[in-house]
Write a protein that holds these residues in place. Sequence first.
Motif, PDB file in Angstrom:
ATOM      1  N   ASP A   1      30.274 -31.212 -33.102  1.00 35.92           N
ATOM      2  CA  ASP A   1      31.281 -30.185 -32.835  1.00 35.92           C
ATOM      3  C   ASP A   1      31.974 -29.761 -34.127  1.00 35.92           C
ATOM      4  N   PRO A   2      31.918 -28.460 -34.496  1.00 35.38           N
ATOM      5  CA  PRO A   2      32.569 -28.009 -35.723  1.00 35.38           C
ATOM      6  C   PRO A   2      34.085 -27.897 -35.589  1.00 35.38           C
ATOM      7  N   LEU A   3      34.608 -28.166 -34.387  1.00 34.15           N
ATOM      8  CA  LEU A   3      36.053 -28.131 -34.127  1.00 34.15           C
ATOM      9  C   LEU A   3      36.659 -26.762 -34.450  1.00 34.15           C
ATOM     10  N   LEU A   4      36.073 -25.719 -33.864  1.00 34.65           N
ATOM     11  CA  LEU A   4      36.663 -24.389 -33.995  1.00 34.65           C
ATOM     12  C   LEU A   4      37.956 -24.335 -33.194  1.00 34.65           C
ATOM     13  N   ALA A   5      38.909 -23.567 -33.688  1.00 36.74           N
ATOM     14  CA  ALA A   5      40.220 -23.495 -33.043  1.00 36.74           C
ATOM     15  C   ALA A   5      40.141 -22.915 -31.637  1.00 36.74           C
ATOM     16  N   GLY A   6      39.201 -21.982 -31.422  1.00 30.65           N
ATOM     17  CA  GLY A   6      39.089 -21.356 -30.096  1.00 30.65           C
ATOM     18  C   GLY A   6      37.833 -20.522 -30.009  1.00 30.65           C
ATOM     19  N   ALA A   7      36.677 -21.158 -30.009  1.00 29.61           N
ATOM     20  CA  ALA A   7      35.403 -20.436 -29.982  1.00 29.61           C
ATOM     21  C   ALA A   7      35.312 -19.517 -28.774  1.00 29.61           C
ATOM     22  N   GLY A   8      34.823 -18.296 -28.986  1.00 24.29           N
ATOM     23  CA  GLY A   8      34.655 -17.341 -27.902  1.00 24.29           C
ATOM     24  C   GLY A   8      35.875 -16.516 -27.587  1.00 24.29           C
ATOM     25  N   SER A   9      36.938 -16.712 -28.356  1.00 24.37           N
ATOM     26  CA  SER A   9      38.189 -16.018 -28.050  1.00 24.37           C
ATOM     27  C   SER A   9      38.365 -14.721 -28.824  1.00 24.37           C
ATOM     28  N   GLY A  10      37.416 -14.359 -29.651  1.00 15.82           N
ATOM     29  CA  GLY A  10      37.551 -13.171 -30.487  1.00 15.82           C
ATOM     30  C   GLY A  10      37.584 -11.873 -29.719  1.00 15.82           C
ATOM     31  N   GLY A  11      38.344 -10.918 -30.256  1.00 21.60           N
ATOM     32  CA  GLY A  11      38.409  -9.587 -29.677  1.00 21.60           C
ATOM     33  C   GLY A  11      38.227  -8.550 -30.762  1.00 21.60           C
ATOM     34  N   ILE A  12      39.040  -7.511 -30.752  1.00 21.67           N
ATOM     35  CA  ILE A  12      38.971  -6.453 -31.749  1.00 21.67           C
ATOM     36  C   ILE A  12      40.098  -6.645 -32.754  1.00 21.67           C
TER      37      ILE A  12
ATOM     38  N   GLY B   1      41.800 -27.256 -42.955  1.00 21.62           N
ATOM     39  CA  GLY B   1      41.706 -27.499 -41.528  1.00 21.62           C
ATOM     40  C   GLY B   1      43.068 -27.361 -40.866  1.00 21.62           C
ATOM     41  N   ILE B   2      43.106 -26.746 -39.702  1.00 21.28           N
ATOM     42  CA  ILE B   2      44.368 -26.536 -38.998  1.00 21.28           C
ATOM     43  C   ILE B   2      44.505 -27.537 -37.849  1.00 21.28           C
ATOM     44  N   VAL B   3      45.733 -27.810 -37.481  1.00 27.09           N
ATOM     45  CA  VAL B   3      45.983 -28.726 -36.373  1.00 27.09           C
ATOM     46  C   VAL B   3      45.639 -28.020 -35.061  1.00 27.09           C
ATOM     47  N   LEU B   4      44.711 -28.594 -34.309  1.00 22.13           N
ATOM     48  CA  LEU B   4      44.272 -27.976 -33.066  1.00 22.13           C
ATOM     49  C   LEU B   4      45.251 -28.285 -31.940  1.00 22.13           C
ATOM     50  N   THR B   5      45.478 -27.292 -31.115  1.00 18.76           N
ATOM     51  CA  THR B   5      46.390 -27.453 -29.989  1.00 18.76           C
ATOM     52  C   THR B   5      45.597 -27.565 -28.692  1.00 18.76           C
ATOM     53  N   THR B   6      46.183 -28.198 -27.715  1.00 22.91           N
ATOM     54  CA  THR B   6      45.522 -28.382 -26.426  1.00 22.91           C
ATOM     55  C   THR B   6      45.791 -27.182 -25.520  1.00 22.91           C
ATOM     56  N   PRO B   7      44.756 -26.502 -25.038  1.00 25.43           N
ATOM     57  CA  PRO B   7      44.959 -25.348 -24.154  1.00 25.43           C
ATOM     58  C   PRO B   7      45.611 -25.765 -22.839  1.00 25.43           C
ATOM     59  N   ASN B   8      46.316 -24.851 -22.242  1.00 26.32           N
ATOM     60  CA  ASN B   8      46.927 -25.058 -20.926  1.00 26.32           C
ATOM     61  C   ASN B   8      46.170 -24.212 -19.914  1.00 26.32           C
ATOM     62  N   THR B   9      45.897 -24.770 -18.732  1.00 26.15           N
ATOM     63  CA  THR B   9      45.060 -24.084 -17.749  1.00 26.15           C
ATOM     64  C   THR B   9      45.733 -24.016 -16.382  1.00 26.15           C
ATOM     65  N   TRP B  10      45.594 -22.856 -15.726  1.00 25.99           N
ATOM     66  CA  TRP B  10      46.105 -22.645 -14.374  1.00 25.99           C
ATOM     67  C   TRP B  10      45.005 -22.034 -13.512  1.00 25.99           C
ATOM     68  N   ASN B  11      44.846 -22.535 -12.299  1.00 22.26           N
ATOM     69  CA  ASN B  11      43.957 -21.903 -11.334  1.00 22.26           C
ATOM     70  C   ASN B  11      44.659 -20.708 -10.697  1.00 22.26           C
TER      71      ASN B  11
ATOM     72  N   THR C   1      41.364 -29.600 -38.259  1.00 28.18           N
ATOM     73  CA  THR C   1      41.411 -30.802 -39.091  1.00 28.18           C
ATOM     74  C   THR C   1      40.322 -31.779 -38.662  1.00 28.18           C
ATOM     75  N   GLY C   2      39.578 -32.289 -39.625  1.00 21.41           N
ATOM     76  CA  GLY C   2      38.509 -33.232 -39.319  1.00 21.41           C
ATOM     77  C   GLY C   2      37.168 -32.593 -39.028  1.00 21.41           C
ATOM     78  N   SER C   3      37.082 -31.275 -39.112  1.00 18.60           N
ATOM     79  CA  SER C   3      35.807 -30.599 -38.854  1.00 18.60           C
ATOM     80  C   SER C   3      34.760 -31.003 -39.889  1.00 18.60           C
ATOM     81  N   PRO C   4      33.528 -31.299 -39.436  1.00 18.46           N
ATOM     82  CA  PRO C   4      32.455 -31.628 -40.384  1.00 18.46           C
ATOM     83  C   PRO C   4      32.027 -30.428 -41.230  1.00 18.46           C
ATOM     84  N   ALA C   5      32.499 -29.229 -40.861  1.00 18.42           N
ATOM     85  CA  ALA C   5      32.148 -28.026 -41.621  1.00 18.42           C
ATOM     86  C   ALA C   5      33.058 -27.815 -42.828  1.00 18.42           C
ATOM     87  N   LEU C   6      34.137 -28.597 -42.919  1.00 13.30           N
ATOM     88  CA  LEU C   6      35.057 -28.456 -44.062  1.00 13.30           C
ATOM     89  C   LEU C   6      34.430 -29.014 -45.332  1.00 13.30           C
ATOM     90  N   SER C   7      34.427 -28.196 -46.380  1.00  6.47           N
ATOM     91  CA  SER C   7      33.967 -28.615 -47.722  1.00  6.47           C
ATOM     92  C   SER C   7      32.553 -29.171 -47.721  1.00  6.47           C
TER      93      SER C   7
END
Length: 266
Positions: free
Chosen positions: A32-43, A94-104, A55-61
């Motif tokens: 896992d490259p630990l992307l901040a939010g894969a698939g969230s891109g827009g315009i 590397g940035i500190v990743l946050t935990t997403p919040n989810t609602w049904n 932070t801790g991504s194997p893709a860093l450096s």
Amino acid sequence: MIERVFSNSIAVTPYGNHPASEPSDAHKITSDPLLAGAGSGGIGLSSVNGYKLGTGSPALSSGVLMSSNGGKDYWGNTVSSSIAPNRGAYNGAGIVLTTPNTWNAVDDANVRDGTYATTNQAGTTAVTVDTKNDLTSYKRDGYFKFDFNSYSGTVSNATITLKPIIAAMSGIQNEVALVSDNTWTEGAITWNTKPSSSTVLGTYTIVAGTPITINVTSQVQAAMSTGKKLSIRVYSTSAVNSNGNVSFASSESIASTDRPKLTITP
């Protein structure tokens, strides 16, 4: 002849499956490259922060030095000519990743026209929400409402995920639009009482079993100060066809992972 060489790439695939056709690369990473939010891109530049590295991504450096690299990454961070860069478009720390919040969804139902225009389609018990472009009395639109009143953080990204369980034929197009009226309920909504929709949020080719993800970041940001509720309408834009029905899992679906959900990333 053009020779393509793959080196220090990132090869991440669903379920960890790496087929023989995958390009050969002795230095690739498959974790896992630990992307901040894969698939969230827009315009726009501000919408792609989900592709920064955590932070801790194997893709860093761990990238490859390139001559004439332009000196800057996509965000304007410096790209050194002597120090190994990150892999990918982001070369910052590397940035500190946050935990997403989810609602049904708190309300979801489909409405039906014609002779059924005054009938509620059992929104409180139906395990699917259906869409269809068909002759009068057979047409169906779907409605979904989310309530995130419990949330008080920031909103850097927000998405709605819907899981189509059935797509009766290939190539069916469904459109998603914003609904500003959140007073409707699944136990009372009918074709004649359904709220109107406005801004189109996206058009999707529906494939059974493949979720669709709708970017609603700006809509959720706006709703943070106007009630913290969000409704959408889903409807078919395909040609009239008696076999063009789509069934999305509802909040009453037995499979909890299939239920419609809103995800907010701080």
